[in-house]
Write a protein that holds these residues in place. Structure first.
Motif, PDB file in Angstrom:
ATOM      1  N   GLN A 211       0.808  -1.222   0.000  1.00  0.00           N
ATOM      2  CA  GLN A 211       0.000   0.000   0.000  1.00  0.00           C
ATOM      3  C   GLN A 211       0.843   1.276   0.000  1.00  0.00           C
ATOM      4  N   ILE A 212       2.163   1.133   0.154  1.00  0.00           N
ATOM      5  CA  ILE A 212       3.001   2.336   0.042  1.00  0.00           C
ATOM      6  C   ILE A 212       2.874   2.955  -1.350  1.00  0.00           C
ATOM      7  N   ALA A 213       2.372   2.185  -2.305  1.00  0.00           N
ATOM      8  CA  ALA A 213       2.168   2.708  -3.658  1.00  0.00           C
ATOM      9  C   ALA A 213       1.100   3.800  -3.702  1.00  0.00           C
ATOM     10  N   GLN A 214       0.319   3.925  -2.612  1.00  0.00           N
ATOM     11  CA  GLN A 214      -0.698   4.966  -2.560  1.00  0.00           C
ATOM     12  C   GLN A 214      -0.146   6.284  -2.005  1.00  0.00           C
ATOM     13  N   LEU A 215       1.066   6.257  -1.490  1.00  0.00           N
ATOM     14  CA  LEU A 215       1.667   7.458  -0.924  1.00  0.00           C
ATOM     15  C   LEU A 215       2.025   8.458  -2.015  1.00  0.00           C
ATOM     16  N   ASP A 216       2.102   9.727  -1.630  1.00  0.00           N
ATOM     17  CA  ASP A 216       2.507  10.758  -2.577  1.00  0.00           C
ATOM     18  C   ASP A 216       4.017  10.960  -2.603  1.00  0.00           C
ATOM     19  N   LEU A 217       4.704  10.618  -1.506  1.00  0.00           N
ATOM     20  CA  LEU A 217       6.147  10.846  -1.408  1.00  0.00           C
ATOM     21  C   LEU A 217       6.764   9.856  -0.436  1.00  0.00           C
ATOM     22  N   ILE A 218       7.946   9.356  -0.798  1.00  0.00           N
ATOM     23  CA  ILE A 218       8.746   8.522   0.101  1.00  0.00           C
ATOM     24  C   ILE A 218      10.128   9.154   0.204  1.00  0.00           C
ATOM     25  N   VAL A 219      10.633   9.259   1.445  1.00  0.00           N
ATOM     26  CA  VAL A 219      11.942   9.864   1.689  1.00  0.00           C
ATOM     27  C   VAL A 219      12.817   8.879   2.472  1.00  0.00           C
ATOM     28  N   PRO A 220      13.841   8.306   1.849  1.00  0.00           N
ATOM     29  CA  PRO A 220      14.779   7.479   2.598  1.00  0.00           C
ATOM     30  C   PRO A 220      15.780   8.361   3.338  1.00  0.00           C
ATOM     31  N   VAL A 221      16.066   8.035   4.588  1.00  0.00           N
ATOM     32  CA  VAL A 221      17.122   8.706   5.353  1.00  0.00           C
ATOM     33  C   VAL A 221      17.915   7.589   6.034  1.00  0.00           C
ATOM     34  N   ILE A 222      18.566   6.771   5.213  1.00  0.00           N
ATOM     35  CA  ILE A 222      19.177   5.536   5.705  1.00  0.00           C
ATOM     36  C   ILE A 222      20.456   5.249   4.913  1.00  0.00           C
ATOM     37  N   THR A 223      21.526   4.875   5.617  1.00  0.00           N
ATOM     38  CA  THR A 223      22.834   4.706   4.986  1.00  0.00           C
ATOM     39  C   THR A 223      23.418   3.326   5.273  1.00  0.00           C
ATOM     40  N   MET A 224      24.088   2.757   4.272  1.00  0.00           N
ATOM     41  CA  MET A 224      24.846   1.507   4.433  1.00  0.00           C
ATOM     42  C   MET A 224      24.023   0.446   5.143  1.00  0.00           C
ATOM     43  N   SER A 225      22.815   0.250   4.673  1.00  0.00           N
ATOM     44  CA  SER A 225      21.909  -0.690   5.300  1.00  0.00           C
ATOM     45  C   SER A 225      21.559  -1.807   4.319  1.00  0.00           C
ATOM     46  N   THR A 226      20.612  -2.631   4.708  1.00  0.00           N
ATOM     47  CA  THR A 226      20.126  -3.699   3.840  1.00  0.00           C
ATOM     48  C   THR A 226      18.607  -3.603   3.766  1.00  0.00           C
ATOM     49  N   ILE A 227      18.048  -4.239   2.759  1.00  0.00           N
ATOM     50  CA  ILE A 227      16.616  -4.197   2.544  1.00  0.00           C
ATOM     51  C   ILE A 227      16.161  -5.557   2.046  1.00  0.00           C
ATOM     52  N   GLU A 228      15.021  -6.005   2.516  1.00  0.00           N
ATOM     53  CA  GLU A 228      14.481  -7.287   2.074  1.00  0.00           C
ATOM     54  C   GLU A 228      13.976  -7.173   0.636  1.00  0.00           C
ATOM     55  N   LYS A 229      14.019  -8.292  -0.073  1.00  0.00           N
ATOM     56  CA  LYS A 229      13.646  -8.282  -1.490  1.00  0.00           C
ATOM     57  C   LYS A 229      12.228  -7.771  -1.713  1.00  0.00           C
ATOM     58  N   GLU A 230      11.303  -8.194  -0.878  1.00  0.00           N
ATOM     59  CA  GLU A 230       9.918  -7.760  -1.051  1.00  0.00           C
ATOM     60  C   GLU A 230       9.764  -6.278  -0.754  1.00  0.00           C
ATOM     61  N   GLU A 231      10.520  -5.785   0.231  1.00  0.00           N
ATOM     62  CA  GLU A 231      10.482  -4.356   0.553  1.00  0.00           C
ATOM     63  C   GLU A 231      10.981  -3.528  -0.620  1.00  0.00           C
ATOM     64  N   LEU A 232      12.100  -3.955  -1.208  1.00  0.00           N
ATOM     65  CA  LEU A 232      12.651  -3.236  -2.350  1.00  0.00           C
ATOM     66  C   LEU A 232      11.716  -3.308  -3.549  1.00  0.00           C
ATOM     67  N   LYS A 233      11.142  -4.466  -3.760  1.00  0.00           N
ATOM     68  CA  LYS A 233      10.193  -4.631  -4.866  1.00  0.00           C
ATOM     69  C   LYS A 233       9.017  -3.661  -4.720  1.00  0.00           C
ATOM     70  N   ASN A 234       8.481  -3.543  -3.512  1.00  0.00           N
ATOM     71  CA  ASN A 234       7.362  -2.628  -3.269  1.00  0.00           C
ATOM     72  C   ASN A 234       7.776  -1.174  -3.466  1.00  0.00           C
ATOM     73  N   LEU A 235       8.984  -0.824  -3.010  1.00  0.00           N
ATOM     74  CA  LEU A 235       9.459   0.544  -3.145  1.00  0.00           C
ATOM     75  C   LEU A 235       9.628   0.918  -4.616  1.00  0.00           C
ATOM     76  N   VAL A 236      10.293   0.067  -5.368  1.00  0.00           N
ATOM     77  CA  VAL A 236      10.519   0.339  -6.789  1.00  0.00           C
ATOM     78  C   VAL A 236       9.193   0.422  -7.535  1.00  0.00           C
ATOM     79  N   ALA A 237       8.270  -0.481  -7.214  1.00  0.00           N
ATOM     80  CA  ALA A 237       6.962  -0.479  -7.880  1.00  0.00           C
ATOM     81  C   ALA A 237       6.183   0.786  -7.547  1.00  0.00           C
ATOM     82  N   ALA A 238       6.287   1.247  -6.297  1.00  0.00           N
ATOM     83  CA  ALA A 238       5.574   2.457  -5.892  1.00  0.00           C
ATOM     84  C   ALA A 238       6.063   3.657  -6.693  1.00  0.00           C
ATOM     85  N   VAL A 239       7.376   3.812  -6.796  1.00  0.00           N
ATOM     86  CA  VAL A 239       7.932   4.956  -7.525  1.00  0.00           C
ATOM     87  C   VAL A 239       7.616   4.844  -9.013  1.00  0.00           C
TER      88      VAL A 239
END
Length: 215
Positions: free
Chosen positions: A48-76
Motif C-alpha cells: 500500500q506504500i504505492a498509494q503514498l505521494d512521497l517517500i523519503v529514505p534517510v538511511i545509509t549503508m543498510s540492507t533491505i528485504e527483497k519484497e520491501e525493495l520490490k514494493n518501493l521500486v513499484a511504488a515509484v
C-alpha cells in the motif's frame, strides 16, 4: 486533502539519520503533509506504500528485504515521488542495483572528507534552484557514479588537492529525474542534520521534496 509521505530512517549513525529525518518531517508537516516517520525498512513491506505521494529514505549503508525493495521500486514506478539527500539516499543499499538505478546515482568516494568547496547552479531557471546562485559549502564533496539521464541542476568541480587524477572533474550535486511515472529528486548535500542550517541547502531540499511529490 493532505499529501501523504513516508520517511524511513536508519543505518550509519554518523549521518544523524533520526535527527535528519525529523528535520524533513518538520519541513513536510509545515507544508501540510500527513507524515509517517518509521525506523528501518519494515514499513516498505506493505504494498500500500504505492498509494503514498512521497517517500523519503534517510538511511545509509543498510540492507533491505527483497519484497520491501520490490514494493518501493513499484511504488515509484507507479507515480509515488522519491526524494532525499547525501548518503541517506544514494548510499542506502550498496548491494541493490535496482535501487541505485531508481535513484540515479551511488556514492563512491569523498576525497579529503570534510572540506571547503563550491556548488555551481547549472540550471538557474529551474524552480528547485531558482534565485539561489552558486555558493561555497563545507562538507564531504561527493564523488558519485551517476545516471546519464539525470537532469542536473547543480555541480561541483574537484581539484587535484586530495587525488590528483580527478583534478577538474565536474560532478553532479543536485538532480531530478523520472523513474517510470514517479519523480525522483536528489541532493548530495546533507552529511548531518546541522547542514540544514545552511539556507541554500535547506531550500534546495525543501523544493526538491515538493517537486518530487505526486502531483
Amino acid at each position: 486533502m493532505s499529501k501523504t509521505a513516508l520517511i524511513f530512517w536508519g543505518g550509519w549513525e554518523g549521518h544523524t539519520p533520526e535527527r535528519s529525518a525529523g528535520v524533513v518531517r518538520d519541513i513536510l508537516v509545515n507544508q501540510g503533509y500527513d507524515v509517517r516517520l518509521e525506523p528501518g525498512t519494515a514499513a516498505l513491506a506493505d504494498p500500500q506504500i504505492a498509494q503514498l505521494d512521497l517517500i523519503v529514505p534517510v538511511i545509509t549503508m543498510s540492507t533491505i528485504e527483497k519484497e520491501e525493495l520490490k514494493n518501493l521500486v513499484a511504488a515509484v514506478a507507479g507515480g509515488t515521488g522519491l526524494a532525499g539527500f547525501h548518503g541517506t539516499m544514494c548510499d542506502s543499499f550498496r548491494n541493490e542495483p535496482d535501487y541505485q538505478f531508481m535513484t540515479g546515482g551511488q556514492w563512491v568516494a569523498h576525497p579529503g572528507n570534510i572540506i571547503d568547496y563550491r556548488i555551481d547552479i547549472t540550471k538557474p531557471d529551474d524552480p528547485i534552484v531558482s534565485g539561489i546562485g552558486s555558493f561555497g559549502y563545507r562538507s564531504e564533496q561527493y564523488y558519485m557514479h551517476v545516471d546519464p539521464t539525470n537532469e542536473v541542476l547543480a555541480t561541483t568541480t574537484f581539484t587535484g588537492e586530495h587525488l590528483d587524477f580527478i583534478d577538474g572533474v565536474v560532478m553532479p550535486v543536485v538532480w531530478k529525474r523520472r523513474y517510470g511515472k514517479g519523480r525522483v529528486f536528489y541532493s548530495a548535500l546533507g552529511h548531518t542534520a546541522d547542514e540544514f542550517d545552511v539556507p541554500q541547502m535547506r531550500t534546495i531540499v525543501e523544493r526538491g521534496l515538493l517537486w518530487a511529490t505526486r502531483s
